[in-house]
Design an enzyme around this catalytic site. Sequence first.
Site, PDB file in Angstrom:
ATOM      1  CB  SER A 149      -0.959  -0.050   1.194  1.00  0.00           C
ATOM      2  OG  SER A 149      -1.959   0.932   1.097  1.00  0.00           O
ATOM      3  CG  ASP A 225      -7.346  -3.218  -2.172  1.00  0.00           C
ATOM      4  OD1 ASP A 225      -7.898  -2.272  -1.574  1.00  0.00           O
ATOM      5  OD2 ASP A 225      -6.136  -3.492  -2.068  1.00  0.00           O
ATOM      6  CG  HIS A 258      -5.549  -2.671   1.123  1.00  0.00           C
ATOM      7  ND1 HIS A 258      -4.972  -2.373  -0.102  1.00  0.00           N
ATOM      8  CD2 HIS A 258      -4.951  -1.833   2.019  1.00  0.00           C
ATOM      9  CE1 HIS A 258      -4.077  -1.416   0.051  1.00  0.00           C
ATOM     10  NE2 HIS A 258      -4.031  -1.072   1.330  1.00  0.00           N
TER      11      HIS A 258
END
Length: 279
Positions: A149, A225, A258
């Site tokens: 991320s 995600d 995620h």
Amino acid sequence: MMINKLSETKAFGGRQIRFEHESNTLNCTMQFSVFLPPQADTTKVPALYWLSGLTCTDENFSSKAGAQRVAAELGIALIIPDTSPRGDDVPDDSDGAYDFGLGAGFYVNATQQPWAKHYHMYDYIVQELPQLVEQALPLNRVRSISGHSMGGHGALVMALRNEGMYRCVSAFAPICHPTQCPWGHKAFSGYLGDDRSAWQAYDATELLLKHRTAPPMLVSQGEADNFLAEQLRPDDLAQAIAQTGVQATIERHDGYDHSYYFIASFIEQHLRFHAKYLK
């Protein structure tokens, strides 16, 4: 430069260690984690630097990703820094937001006040931390870099800006085009100011289009995600890869989100990708 050992635990024949040191770059006390594989007992080993995402510390990856087993097999050290400067004197977001301030350094060198004194995570990862650990630990100065991320963004940017420093780069659900997403707008305007030309130096998609070269690259993205379309924008990076023809792969995984469950599912693949270039 001195480091102080805070804890040590044996894992898969190697050692999971947590250290503390005074950072001249960040002007505060920093903690970081390291996994040394069993091979490090007798020889110097290569290192994979892992950059974590928003709200994380140096402990999230080491406790949740399950990377030590394969790293031990492959003889790769894992260097896991924190995601921002820390301490009572380090400023935080006035509203306590999760995406700016503590835990959200975005791996940039801040130029705006009050952030400029402490928030130089880019220089910390690229310069101070490697010098520190390569002096203190059995590392052979062969490096690669990866992250998740916000950390995936940092890993891509550092690999693209420092030709020859990292043998390869990989990322899980990276923020691929931060100059074009809300997370990036907030972080860059706060740390770097309103001059958007300064933002370009911390945007992987823009850097790839500008320099048209990159080390071998692997990106994994979950299709379930929640941040995929608005914040991560992997299609933008894919278009830049197609235009430049660099050696890069973006894999899309149906049903994955995620979380660290996604990272744990594919960390072995990423470590074996890195091992090909670290030897």
